[in-house]
Design a protein around this motif. Structure first.
Motif, PDB file in Angstrom:
ATOM      1  N   THR A 121      47.268  36.028  27.341  1.00  0.00           N
ATOM      2  CA  THR A 121      46.219  36.841  27.978  1.00  0.00           C
ATOM      3  C   THR A 121      46.691  38.278  28.145  1.00  0.00           C
ATOM      4  OG1 THR A 121      45.609  34.865  29.211  1.00  0.00           O
ATOM      5  CG2 THR A 121      44.601  36.941  29.928  1.00  0.00           C
ATOM      6  N   LYS A 122      45.870  39.198  27.638  1.00  0.00           N
ATOM      7  CA  LYS A 122      46.242  40.616  27.720  1.00  0.00           C
ATOM      8  C   LYS A 122      45.312  41.399  28.641  1.00  0.00           C
ATOM      9  CE  LYS A 122      49.898  41.034  25.386  1.00  0.00           C
ATOM     10  NZ  LYS A 122      50.009  40.624  24.036  1.00  0.00           N
ATOM     11  N   ALA A 123      44.065  40.942  28.743  1.00  0.00           N
ATOM     12  CA  ALA A 123      43.105  41.769  29.495  1.00  0.00           C
ATOM     13  C   ALA A 123      41.945  40.950  30.041  1.00  0.00           C
ATOM     14  CB  ALA A 123      42.546  42.863  28.566  1.00  0.00           C
ATOM     15  N   ILE A 124      41.305  41.567  31.010  1.00  0.00           N
ATOM     16  CA  ILE A 124      40.037  41.023  31.533  1.00  0.00           C
ATOM     17  C   ILE A 124      38.981  42.095  31.236  1.00  0.00           C
ATOM     18  CG2 ILE A 124      38.749  40.341  33.611  1.00  0.00           C
ATOM     19  CD1 ILE A 124      41.542  39.940  34.971  1.00  0.00           C
ATOM     20  N   ILE A 125      37.831  41.681  30.728  1.00  0.00           N
ATOM     21  CA  ILE A 125      36.692  42.615  30.697  1.00  0.00           C
ATOM     22  C   ILE A 125      35.728  42.157  31.786  1.00  0.00           C
ATOM     23  CG2 ILE A 125      34.792  43.650  29.391  1.00  0.00           C
ATOM     24  CD1 ILE A 125      36.193  43.106  26.821  1.00  0.00           C
ATOM     25  N   CYS A 126      35.550  42.982  32.786  1.00  0.00           N
ATOM     26  CA  CYS A 126      34.567  42.628  33.814  1.00  0.00           C
ATOM     27  C   CYS A 126      33.294  43.420  33.512  1.00  0.00           C
ATOM     28  CB  CYS A 126      35.107  42.925  35.208  1.00  0.00           C
ATOM     29  SG  CYS A 126      35.382  44.659  35.567  1.00  0.00           S
ATOM     30  N   VAL A 127      32.153  42.804  33.775  1.00  0.00           N
ATOM     31  CA  VAL A 127      30.866  43.444  33.468  1.00  0.00           C
ATOM     32  C   VAL A 127      30.094  43.658  34.768  1.00  0.00           C
ATOM     33  CG1 VAL A 127      28.692  43.242  32.182  1.00  0.00           C
ATOM     34  CG2 VAL A 127      30.795  42.276  31.228  1.00  0.00           C
ATOM     35  N   HIS A 128      29.744  44.897  35.044  1.00  0.00           N
ATOM     36  CA  HIS A 128      28.955  45.188  36.251  1.00  0.00           C
ATOM     37  C   HIS A 128      27.488  44.907  35.913  1.00  0.00           C
ATOM     38  CE1 HIS A 128      32.600  46.988  37.757  1.00  0.00           C
ATOM     39  NE2 HIS A 128      32.623  47.874  36.780  1.00  0.00           N
ATOM     40  N   LEU A 129      27.142  43.612  35.956  1.00  0.00           N
ATOM     41  CA  LEU A 129      25.856  43.152  35.422  1.00  0.00           C
ATOM     42  C   LEU A 129      24.662  43.724  36.175  1.00  0.00           C
ATOM     43  CD1 LEU A 129      25.337  41.106  33.022  1.00  0.00           C
ATOM     44  CD2 LEU A 129      24.655  39.511  34.801  1.00  0.00           C
ATOM     45  N   TYR A 130      23.715  44.241  35.439  1.00  0.00           N
ATOM     46  CA  TYR A 130      22.501  44.882  35.981  1.00  0.00           C
ATOM     47  C   TYR A 130      22.830  46.020  36.952  1.00  0.00           C
ATOM     48  CZ  TYR A 130      20.278  40.984  33.716  1.00  0.00           C
ATOM     49  OH  TYR A 130      19.880  40.077  32.750  1.00  0.00           O
ATOM     50  N   GLY A 131      24.049  46.551  36.833  1.00  0.00           N
ATOM     51  CA  GLY A 131      24.443  47.684  37.683  1.00  0.00           C
ATOM     52  C   GLY A 131      25.240  47.269  38.913  1.00  0.00           C
ATOM     53  N   ASN A 132      25.381  45.961  39.128  1.00  0.00           N
ATOM     54  CA  ASN A 132      26.040  45.468  40.350  1.00  0.00           C
ATOM     55  C   ASN A 132      27.572  45.501  40.200  1.00  0.00           C
ATOM     56  OD1 ASN A 132      25.972  44.451  42.943  1.00  0.00           O
ATOM     57  ND2 ASN A 132      25.969  42.318  42.277  1.00  0.00           N
ATOM     58  N   PRO A 133      28.280  46.268  41.034  1.00  0.00           N
ATOM     59  CA  PRO A 133      29.735  46.346  40.872  1.00  0.00           C
ATOM     60  C   PRO A 133      30.420  44.993  41.072  1.00  0.00           C
ATOM     61  CG  PRO A 133      28.947  48.067  42.357  1.00  0.00           C
ATOM     62  CD  PRO A 133      27.799  47.123  42.128  1.00  0.00           C
ATOM     63  N   CYS A 134      31.368  44.677  40.199  1.00  0.00           N
ATOM     64  CA  CYS A 134      32.155  43.432  40.320  1.00  0.00           C
ATOM     65  C   CYS A 134      33.075  43.531  41.526  1.00  0.00           C
ATOM     66  CB  CYS A 134      33.041  43.244  39.082  1.00  0.00           C
ATOM     67  SG  CYS A 134      32.167  43.136  37.540  1.00  0.00           S
ATOM     68  N   GLU A 135      33.706  42.403  41.845  1.00  0.00           N
ATOM     69  CA  GLU A 135      34.683  42.369  42.957  1.00  0.00           C
ATOM     70  C   GLU A 135      35.979  43.041  42.485  1.00  0.00           C
ATOM     71  OE1 GLU A 135      34.196  41.534  45.954  1.00  0.00           O
ATOM     72  OE2 GLU A 135      32.201  40.691  45.715  1.00  0.00           O
ATOM     73  N   MET A 136      36.004  44.363  42.477  1.00  0.00           N
ATOM     74  CA  MET A 136      37.103  45.089  41.848  1.00  0.00           C
ATOM     75  C   MET A 136      38.449  44.895  42.560  1.00  0.00           C
ATOM     76  SD  MET A 136      35.769  46.087  39.189  1.00  0.00           S
ATOM     77  CE  MET A 136      37.056  47.064  38.430  1.00  0.00           C
ATOM     78  N   GLU A 137      38.421  44.769  43.895  1.00  0.00           N
ATOM     79  CA  GLU A 137      39.710  44.612  44.600  1.00  0.00           C
ATOM     80  C   GLU A 137      40.405  43.318  44.183  1.00  0.00           C
ATOM     81  OE1 GLU A 137      38.552  45.273  48.640  1.00  0.00           O
ATOM     82  OE2 GLU A 137      38.810  47.427  48.396  1.00  0.00           O
ATOM     83  N   GLU A 138      39.625  42.253  44.076  1.00  0.00           N
ATOM     84  CA  GLU A 138      40.190  40.965  43.653  1.00  0.00           C
ATOM     85  C   GLU A 138      40.704  41.066  42.212  1.00  0.00           C
ATOM     86  OE1 GLU A 138      40.523  38.370  45.722  1.00  0.00           O
ATOM     87  OE2 GLU A 138      39.749  39.827  47.179  1.00  0.00           O
ATOM     88  N   LEU A 139      39.927  41.734  41.373  1.00  0.00           N
ATOM     89  CA  LEU A 139      40.308  41.843  39.959  1.00  0.00           C
ATOM     90  C   LEU A 139      41.569  42.698  39.791  1.00  0.00           C
ATOM     91  CD1 LEU A 139      36.751  42.223  38.383  1.00  0.00           C
ATOM     92  CD2 LEU A 139      38.257  40.242  38.241  1.00  0.00           C
TER      93      LEU A 139
END
Ligand SMILES: Cc1ncc(COP(=O)(O)O)c(C=O)c1O
Length: 371
Positions: A121-139
């Protein structure tokens, strides 16, 4: 007249600046508007570097390449997104690993990521779906603990903030789309955002066949041509000046829909944390105990275009091999089965919003009576 689900706003300055680019003969990727647009993007996002490119899909490919991701590597992606998220990983030769989404935010569930991390595993792609910010602190915690890269697919979230930071500026590289249905548009177009100088330099090379400004026609990287044209950038430069206006209108549309629709006890929205700022991309609802296809057809008959939620990747045969053995499909199937996006764009009129709301309420009432 049909109400479309999305439509770009093209005003006086979009025409004036793009005409200026054409009149001066700067229709390819050289010309003043590229630099001007990138400067404005940096200023708005409070980011160190922005590299505009041909579209949001290409921005994801550029980000993966800039981080050195390719054959033999694994990249975690959420089960629900536009297919560009997963296709970009496959196209750089890496293996996507599909991860579950959260039932409430509809974004990648950080709790479900850890058991999928392997040596590859090298990376995570998180998607802010429909404009909603992902849980960035956890990520970010996961990224640091497991030494991974974090790419933000911010294609749909231009202007949204996680706490005080704009989405696309929090991970290693953020990728934006300026397609016609987005908050600001260049027709087709995209951008990579990064605060890291090394990644920035690499992105510039990747965009331009591996060639830098110092030595013409000498390639340092087997890059391709991912450049945006000066005409597109001229449109973007006009649009970004109206960003606040665009965001305000999207907020108003959201408020109007919310006021009348979320009082129904079978209608739910994405969970939005108050400390964040979500710029509504497409106003999307989950309507339980409702035949979504029937509702879509009913609205279509009434000249209202809507959209279903993206097909979860696990449902598409070409991505089956990227679904982990132990995989919970429940949340993505739930939002797919019950979700619908309503018209959301700058020129949407108040009478049109009223019509859409009324038709949905009427459909709901009819459905209750026929049960
Ligand atoms: C989440 C997501 N990622 C990537 C993209 C790709 O962007 P583009 O259509 O500009 O290639 C989109 C498309 O709109 C998207 O919604």
């Amino acid at each position: 007249m049909k109400i479309p689900v999305a439509k770009p706003h093209v005003g006086y300055y979009e025409k004036k600046f793009s005409k200026d680019a054409i009149d001066n003969g700067w229709i390819s990727s050289n010309g003043k508007y590229i630099e001007k647009f990138e400067q404005q993007l940096k200023k708005k996002l409070k980011a160190k570097n922005c590299v505009v490119c041909s579209n949001g899909t290409v921005a994801l490919v550029m980000a993966l390449q800039a981080l050195g991701i390719g054959r033999g590597d694994e990249v975690l992606v959420p089960d629900v997104s536009f297919t560009a998220t997963i296709n970009s990983v496959i196209n750089v030769g890496a293996k996507p690993v599909i991860s579950e989404i959260d039932k409430e935010t509809w974004c990648i569930d950080p709790k479900k990521i850890v058991n999928k991390i392997t040596k590859k595993t090298k990376a995570i792609i998180c998607v802010h779906l429909y404009g909603n910010p992902c849980e960035m602190e956890e990520l970010i915690k996961i990224k640091k603990k497991y030494n991974l890269f974090l790419i933000e697919d911010a294609a749909e979230s231009f202007g949204s903030k996680f706490k005080k930071k704009f989405t696309s500026t929090i991970g290693d590289i953020g990728c934006i789309s300026f397609f016609g249905n987005k908050t600001i548009s260049t027709g087709e177009g995209g951008c990579c955002v990064t605060n890291n100088k090394k990644f920035y330099k690499k992105l510039l090379l990747i965009r331009n066949n591996g060639i830098d400004k110092k030595k013409r026609y000498f390639s340092h990287f087997p890059g391709l041509n991912f450049k945006m044209t000066n005409v597109q950038a001229a449109i973007g430069f006009a649009q970004i000046k109206k960003l606040n206006q665009f965001i305000k209108k999207r907020k108003l549309i959201e408020k109007k829909y919310d006021e009348k629709l979320i009082e129904f006890n079978n209608i739910f929205r994405q969970k939005i944390q108050l400390e964040h700022k979500k710029v509504e991309w497409l106003y999307t609802l989950v309507i339980e105990n409702c035949n979504i296809n029937k509702l879509i057809k009913y609205l279509e008959k009434n000249n209202i275009e809507t959209r279903r939620i993206f097909y979860p990747f696990h449902q598409m045969p070409i991505y089956k091999k990227y679904v982990p053995k132990k995989f919970d499909k429940k949340n993505s199937n739930y939002i797919f089965d019950n979700g619908i996006s309503l018209p959301t764009f700058y020129d949407l009129k108040e009478v049109e919003i009223k019509k859409i709301i009324n038709k949905i309420i009427l459909f709901q009432k009819k459905a209750i009576h026929s049960n």
